[in-house]
Write an enzyme that holds these catalytic residues in place. Structure first.
Site, short mmCIF file in Angstrom:
data_model
loop_
_atom_site.label_atom_id
_atom_site.label_comp_id
_atom_site.label_asym_id
_atom_site.label_seq_id
_atom_site.Cartn_x
_atom_site.Cartn_y
_atom_site.Cartn_z
CB CYS A 85 -0.54 0.35 4.82
SG CYS A 85 -1.27 1.95 4.40
CG HIS A 97 4.59 -0.19 8.52
ND1 HIS A 97 4.11 -0.52 7.28
CD2 HIS A 97 3.87 0.90 8.93
CE1 HIS A 97 3.14 0.31 6.93
NE2 HIS A 97 2.98 1.19 7.92
CD GLU A 102 7.34 -1.16 12.74
OE1 GLU A 102 7.81 -2.10 12.06
OE2 GLU A 102 7.12 -0.03 12.27
CE LYS A 133 5.91 2.10 4.54
NZ LYS A 133 6.44 0.91 5.22
CG HIS A 148 3.16 4.43 3.53
ND1 HIS A 148 3.10 3.14 3.03
CD2 HIS A 148 2.42 4.41 4.68
CE1 HIS A 148 2.37 2.39 3.83
NE2 HIS A 148 1.94 3.13 4.84
CG PHE A 152 -5.54 3.71 7.71
CD1 PHE A 152 -4.53 4.10 8.58
CD2 PHE A 152 -6.06 4.68 6.86
CE1 PHE A 152 -4.05 5.39 8.59
CE2 PHE A 152 -5.58 5.98 6.85
CZ PHE A 152 -4.57 6.34 7.73
#
Length: 409
Positions: A162, A302, A313, A334, A339, A397
């Site tokens: 991602c 993110h 984060e 998002k 996403h 990931f």
């Protein structure tokens, strides 16, 4: 080392296409998530996604070319063409070997591969598209953009989960700054809405199960978030050496100023809880830009709408920005378009550039009750402000971390 301007933005997203369409969708602050109708999602605990329902490939490609490309490559080429159009690059500008392409994608053409496997099982090899072999490899997006636009410099595809789109922009930025190329088309594309691909994420329970209320399912930083919502889309930026943009009289939309990357080296799906590695990517990007932490006036996070990821984060932002992290405006966009995996970092880079350009910071759709554990100043609604510099973060990931610093033009 050369300065790098952004002179074009192209996008195909669930909330709008083209730079203007995407920006209008951001300001509307309304989610595009709804029940999936692309395939039968009834076997899965999550049955919602952010689909693009108005994308017509032949609006961007001739009919023969559109038939030969899968959705992933169609989205890549369409966004690239839009970006080229806004930047007003001519054929001569981009065909001299000094222009390159960097396109990131977590999954590339895997959705098309899944579709062709189903055809093979039902009807044998005669039912399989002859374009399968050239559609599923990770570099197909970059290669097809280069072929379509006659670009003969480097064409690079990455699959850094991602963080792919942000990685592509960062790598292209460094290539221009180092003099390897003068112009780059950089971004990400993703077309993951196929049953087995979608089901693989549903099976590991990272997707929201708010099926009864899709419009509020993606809710970054909200205390009641229960997972991310898968989406699809693409975004491509035209990056250009500053002197090149000035020489041809291009409109400079913003500046890419710094890039940093790191890896958690911890787990394939869970982030490093301390946020240390992600903070290192941010710190590297700030140093790369020559920008102090307290000069950042906006953070496009993110913010995937998952608790583990967002708490890590938040820790990363506090480590990298220090006390400034508590006050700087932050948003997670998002909630609007879900996403889109490897495309997300590119979409959010485009949004960050436009936020700086228009003096308007995005809100965070569906944020009702802020998770106070984050300790961040998260915007609920769009806010008028004119920061000189902004930070955009992308995590994925495999523990992939990327951070980009942008300056207003």
């Amino acid at each position: 080392m050369r300065r790098v301007a952004v002179t074009g933005i192209g996008a195909v997203t669930p909330i709008g296409s083209g730079a203007d369409g995407l920006w209008a969708g951001v300001l509307a602050n309304r989610s595009a998530v709804r029940e999936i109708d692309r395939f039968d999602a009834s076997p899965f605990p999550s049955r919602i996604a952010a689909q693009i329902d108005d994308f017509v490939p032949t609006d961007h490609l001739d009919a023969r070319r559109a038939r030969r490309l899968d959705r992933f490559s169609q989205l890549s080429v369409a966004a690239a063409r839009m970006a080229i159009g806004q930047s007003c690059l001519t054929d001569a500008d981009r065909s001299d070997g000094r222009t390159g392409v960097w396109i990131g994608s977590a999954l590339g053409g895997v959705g098309f591969g899944e579709e062709q496997h189903a055809a093979y099982v039902l009807h044998g090899m005669r039912a399989v598209s002859p374009t399968l072999a050239t559609a599923v490899f990770g570099g197909a997006g970059a290669s097809n953009v280069a072929i379509d636009l006659g670009i003969r410099g480097p064409a690079v595809g990455n699959a850094n989960s991602c963080a792919s789109g942000a990685m592509a922009i960062g790598q292209a930025f460094h290539a221009i700054r180092a003099g390897i190329v003068d112009i780059a088309l950089a971004g990400g594309a993703e077309a993951p809405l196929a049953p087995l691909t979608f089901g693989a994420f549903a099976m590991i329970r990272v997707l929201s199960q708010r099926n009864d209320d899709p419009g509020t399912a993606s809710r970054p930083f909200d205390v009641d978030r229960d997972g991310f919502v898968m989406g699809e889309g693409s975004a491509v930026l035209v990056l250009e050496a500053w002197e090149s943009a000035e020489r041809r009289g291009a409109t400079i939309l913003g500046e890419v100023a710094g890039f940093g990357a790191s890896t958690d080296a911890y787990h394939l799906t869970a982030p490093l809880p301390s946020g240390e590695a992600a903070a290192a990517a941010i710190t590297t990007a700030l140093a790369d830009a020559g920008v102090e932490a307290d000069s950042i006036g906006y953070v496009n996070a993110h913010a995937s709408s998952t608790q583990l990821s967002e708490l890590a984060e938040a820790k990363a932002l506090h480590l990298a920005l220090g006390e400034h992290a508590r006050g700087v405006p932050v948003s997670g966009t998002k909630g609007l378009y879900g996403h889109a995996l490897g495309a997300s970092g590119a979409i959010e880079a485009a949004i960050t550039v436009m936020a700086l350009r228009h003096g308007r910071l995005p809100g965070t759709c569906n944020l009702v009750t802020l998770d106070e554990r984050c300790g961040l100043n998260v915007l609920r609604q769009p806010l008028s402000a004119k920061p000189a510099a902004a930070l955009a973060t992308s995590f994925g990931f495999g523990g992939m971390n990327a951070a980009l610093v942008f300056r207003a033009a």
